[in-house]
Design an enzyme around this catalytic site. Structure first.
Site, mmCIF file in Angstrom:
data_model
loop_
_atom_site.group_PDB
_atom_site.id
_atom_site.type_symbol
_atom_site.label_atom_id
_atom_site.label_comp_id
_atom_site.label_asym_id
_atom_site.label_seq_id
_atom_site.Cartn_x
_atom_site.Cartn_y
_atom_site.Cartn_z
ATOM 1 N N LYS A 144 0.862 -1.191 0.000
ATOM 2 C CA LYS A 144 0.000 0.000 0.000
ATOM 3 C C LYS A 144 0.887 1.225 0.000
ATOM 4 C CE LYS A 144 -4.373 1.036 0.058
ATOM 5 N NZ LYS A 144 -5.516 0.212 -0.412
ATOM 6 N N ASP A 164 -7.068 4.246 -4.585
ATOM 7 C CA ASP A 164 -7.723 4.072 -3.280
ATOM 8 C C ASP A 164 -8.346 5.435 -2.966
ATOM 9 O OD1 ASP A 164 -7.849 1.987 -0.925
ATOM 10 O OD2 ASP A 164 -7.432 3.886 0.055
HETATM 11 P P1 NDP Z 1 -13.024 7.632 -2.802
HETATM 12 O O1 NDP Z 1 -11.961 8.635 -2.578
HETATM 13 O O2 NDP Z 1 -13.555 7.412 -4.168
HETATM 14 O O3 NDP Z 1 -14.264 7.911 -1.836
HETATM 15 C C1 NDP Z 1 -14.116 7.948 -0.463
HETATM 16 C C2 NDP Z 1 -15.460 8.272 0.157
HETATM 17 O O4 NDP Z 1 -15.357 8.097 1.589
HETATM 18 C C3 NDP Z 1 -15.880 9.709 -0.058
HETATM 19 O O5 NDP Z 1 -17.274 9.787 -0.045
HETATM 20 C C4 NDP Z 1 -15.279 10.413 1.158
HETATM 21 O O6 NDP Z 1 -15.922 11.606 1.515
HETATM 22 C C5 NDP Z 1 -15.497 9.357 2.229
HETATM 23 N N1 NDP Z 1 -14.460 9.485 3.269
HETATM 24 C C6 NDP Z 1 -13.120 9.356 3.100
HETATM 25 N N2 NDP Z 1 -12.472 9.565 4.262
HETATM 26 C C7 NDP Z 1 -13.425 9.807 5.160
HETATM 27 C C8 NDP Z 1 -13.392 10.085 6.547
HETATM 28 N N3 NDP Z 1 -12.231 10.151 7.215
HETATM 29 N N4 NDP Z 1 -14.586 10.264 7.180
HETATM 30 C C9 NDP Z 1 -15.758 10.210 6.497
HETATM 31 N N5 NDP Z 1 -15.850 9.954 5.183
HETATM 32 C C10 NDP Z 1 -14.705 9.751 4.542
HETATM 33 O O7 NDP Z 1 -12.415 6.253 -2.217
HETATM 34 P P2 NDP Z 1 -12.870 4.757 -2.512
HETATM 35 O O8 NDP Z 1 -14.335 4.682 -2.722
HETATM 36 O O9 NDP Z 1 -11.958 4.195 -3.523
HETATM 37 O O10 NDP Z 1 -12.490 4.050 -1.121
HETATM 38 C C11 NDP Z 1 -13.423 3.910 -0.052
HETATM 39 C C12 NDP Z 1 -12.988 2.773 0.843
HETATM 40 O O11 NDP Z 1 -12.920 1.560 0.083
HETATM 41 C C13 NDP Z 1 -11.589 2.921 1.461
HETATM 42 O O12 NDP Z 1 -11.596 2.299 2.728
HETATM 43 C C14 NDP Z 1 -10.706 2.130 0.510
HETATM 44 O O13 NDP Z 1 -9.515 1.693 1.137
HETATM 45 C C15 NDP Z 1 -11.633 0.960 0.196
HETATM 46 N N6 NDP Z 1 -11.338 0.205 -1.007
HETATM 47 C C16 NDP Z 1 -11.209 0.814 -2.228
HETATM 48 C C17 NDP Z 1 -10.975 0.059 -3.353
HETATM 49 C C18 NDP Z 1 -10.909 0.659 -4.705
HETATM 50 O O14 NDP Z 1 -10.787 -0.114 -5.665
HETATM 51 N N7 NDP Z 1 -11.005 1.953 -4.879
HETATM 52 C C19 NDP Z 1 -10.760 -1.408 -3.262
HETATM 53 C C20 NDP Z 1 -11.001 -1.954 -1.945
HETATM 54 C C21 NDP Z 1 -11.247 -1.160 -0.874
HETATM 55 P P3 NDP Z 1 -15.299 13.019 1.057
HETATM 56 O O15 NDP Z 1 -15.569 13.110 -0.413
HETATM 57 O O16 NDP Z 1 -15.983 14.034 1.886
HETATM 58 O O17 NDP Z 1 -13.819 12.919 1.366
HETATM 59 O O1 2IT Z 2 -7.791 -1.755 -0.969
HETATM 60 C C1 2IT Z 2 -7.732 -2.220 -2.133
HETATM 61 O O2 2IT Z 2 -7.876 -3.427 -2.350
HETATM 62 C C2 2IT Z 2 -7.523 -1.281 -3.232
HETATM 63 N N1 2IT Z 2 -7.475 -0.081 -3.008
HETATM 64 C C3 2IT Z 2 -7.347 -1.794 -4.630
HETATM 65 C C4 2IT Z 2 -5.940 -2.252 -4.852
HETATM 66 C C5 2IT Z 2 -5.602 -2.634 -6.269
HETATM 67 O O3 2IT Z 2 -4.411 -2.918 -6.473
HETATM 68 O O4 2IT Z 2 -6.457 -2.661 -7.151
#
Ligand code: NDP
Ligand code: 2IT
Length: 453
Positions: free
Chosen positions: A131, A171
């Site tokens: 990461k 992420d």
């Molecule tokens: P984005 O940046 O696209 O969206 C994040 C969302 O979560 C936004 O709505 C944001 O609000 C909110 N958020 C972030 N930090 C906080 C906080 N501290 N408190 C409250 N709300 C918060 O990220 P992703 O959708 O990609 O990621 C979301 C989660 O999913 C994370 O935990 C990530 O690690 C996990 N994840 C992502 C993957 C991916 O492929 N993208 C794969 C697997 C897991 P705001 O816009 O106000 O910041």
């Molecule tokens: O938390 C996760 O699994 C991710 N943010 C996606 C990682 C990836 O390599 O696609």
């Protein structure tokens, strides 16, 4: 061995870990959750214990920390800290996302890298765990500022990654725009066009369905869990937190499969739409959050529903809850509120959204609880499929990638049932234990085979 001696052994293991990793609460929490399952498991598998596999797995292979200097639009010099935690490459090249958010610390990146090792192992694909990220806040920055930051970040990172070494992806705060800037700079510095990042644009080696994969995979996992209880998604009331990549495509798939989504959130609060967010409303939010980069409160104004400032959505009664925002967004009180509201399943799109005592509360209530390392593995799984397509120099259709994603989520579910159930087809499955042991065994066997490294 009696449970009390396990507790003592776990306590002893954690005391050592805390001593070696002081001031890293998120990392300690992620390891604690795993140790609770692996230490009792090792009693019947002394080869792992004698080789100190868990201890070795909690020590990252290496951590790279670097300065990221860049210039803002006013010509001011700005400085951030970049990090890549290359946690474990026992079963494949390092693989994992990059997070840009002001809350990024070494503890956060170590917890994410540690979790990623287990998650990637569960996908059945050959990927190690890593990461990275920076304490950079893309919010409020111009496109050009984000571009300059990404280029500076990649100028250093490019020395440490590569298609057979370490393959970053998105992420929090790193989506299509950031991956494009990062990949462009990688290609320019290394003078090679290889799949060294995933989540790329379709025109330059990206995979269909990668954008949707984490959310879709999470819903496919929920469907598997419910099917085991002869139940389904149709008609279920769902709460979702977040409104980013994972939340939006979780919502889209739930709506498509006949469930009713009643909440979305961002860091300023949540919207509650009791009529349900339909496809048209979801198109509005997707444009609002991904194109306009606006706030979720604007949804409440547009559709005349309530916005709860500074609150999380867990007091809203629901059948299924999908935390899709960030770590520790469900504490013990939130878990109690969810249980009081009749929740039947909690399925984690975000990484480690539930605190340890929230997990305990869900398990005590014997509801379906799908931990992040299993439930959100669809994203990295399709990243793995993107790497395969890059290596083959061809692109699969939407249908083909989606079919493989569904198959992988079903395989992850089956591994959880195998290791987390008691063999009886109708019995309760401890998905946390199932995911931890299944993820551990593959990595541990590879490490044993390598000898002492
Ligand atoms: P984005 O940046 O696209 O969206 C994040 C969302 O979560 C936004 O709505 C944001 O609000 C909110 N958020 C972030 N930090 C906080 C906080 N501290 N408190 C409250 N709300 C918060 O990220 P992703 O959708 O990609 O990621 C979301 C989660 O999913 C994370 O935990 C990530 O690690 C996990 N994840 C992502 C993957 C991916 O492929 N993208 C794969 C697997 C897991 P705001 O816009 O106000 O910041
Ligand atoms: O938390 C996760 O699994 C991710 N943010 C996606 C990682 C990836 O390599 O696609």
């Amino acid at each position: 061995m009696p449970v009390a001696s396990f507790d003592k052994e776990i306590e002893g293991f954690m005391a050592g870990l805390v001593k070696r990793n002081p001031g890293e609460p998120e990392f300690q929490q992620a390891v604690h959750e795993v140790a609770q399952d692996i230490i009792p498991f090792e009693i019947d598998h002394l080869d792992y214990k004698d080789a100190h596999i868990l201890e070795r797995m909690t020590e990252p292979d290496r951590i790279i920390i670097f300065r990221v200097a860049w210039e803002d639009d006013q010509g001011n010099v700005r400085v951030n800290r970049g990090t890549r935690v290359q946690f474990n490459n026992a079963i494949g090249p390092y693989k994992g996302g990059i997070r840009f958010h002001p809350s990024v610390t070494l503890s956060v990146l170590k917890f994410l890298g540690f979790e990623q090792t287990f998650k990637n192992s569960l996908t059945t694909l050959p990927m190690g765990g890593a990461k990275g990220g920076a304490n950079f806040n893309p919010k409020g920055k111009s496109d050009r500022e984000v571009m300059r930051f990404c280029q500076s970040f990649m100028t250093e990172l490019s020395r440490h990654i590569g298609a057979t070494v370490d393959i970053p992806a998105g992420d929090i705060g790193v989506g299509a725009r950031e991956v494009s800037y990062l990949f462009g700079q990688y290609k320019r510095i290394r003078n090679e066009f290889t799949g060294a990042l995933t989540g790329k644009g379709l025109a330059f080696g990206g995979s269909l369905i990668r954008t949707e994969a984490t959310g879709y995979g999470c819903v496919y996992f929920a469907r598997e869990m419910l099917a085991r209880r002869s139940d389904g998604l149709r008609g279920k009331t769902c709460t979702i937190s977040g409104s980013g990549n994972v939340a939006l495509y979780t919502a889209q798939k739930l709506i498509e499969l006949g469930a009713k989504v009643v909440t979305l959130s961002d860091s300023s609060g949540f919207v509650h739409d009791p009529d349900g967010i339909d496809e048209e409303k979801l198109r509005y939010v997707t444009d609002l959050k991904t194109v306009q980069r606006g706030r979720i409160s604007e949804y409440a104004n547009a559709y005349g529903c309530e916005f709860h400032q500074g609150k999380r959505p867990w007091n809203v009664p629901c059948d299924l809850a999908f935390p899709c925002a960030t770590q520790n967004e469900i504490d013990r009180d939130d878990a109690s509120a969810l249980l009081k509201g009749g929740v039947q399943a909690v399925v984690e799109g975000a990484n480690m959204p539930s605190s340890l005592d929230a997990i305990q509360a869900f398990q005590n209530a014997r509801i379906l609880y799908g931990p992040s390392k299993a439930a959100n593995a669809g994203g990295v799984a399709v990243s793995g499929l993107e790497q395969t397509q890059n290596a083959m120099r061809l692109s699969w259709s939407r249908e083909e990638v989606d079919r493989q994603l569904r198959e992988i989520m079903a395989k992850i579910h089956a591994q959880c049932v195998h290791w987390g159930g008691d063999g009886d087809t109708n019995s309760y499955v401890n998905y946390v234990r199932g995911a931890n042991i299944a993820g551990f065994v593959k990595v541990a066997d590879a490490m044993l085979a390598y000898g002492v490294l």
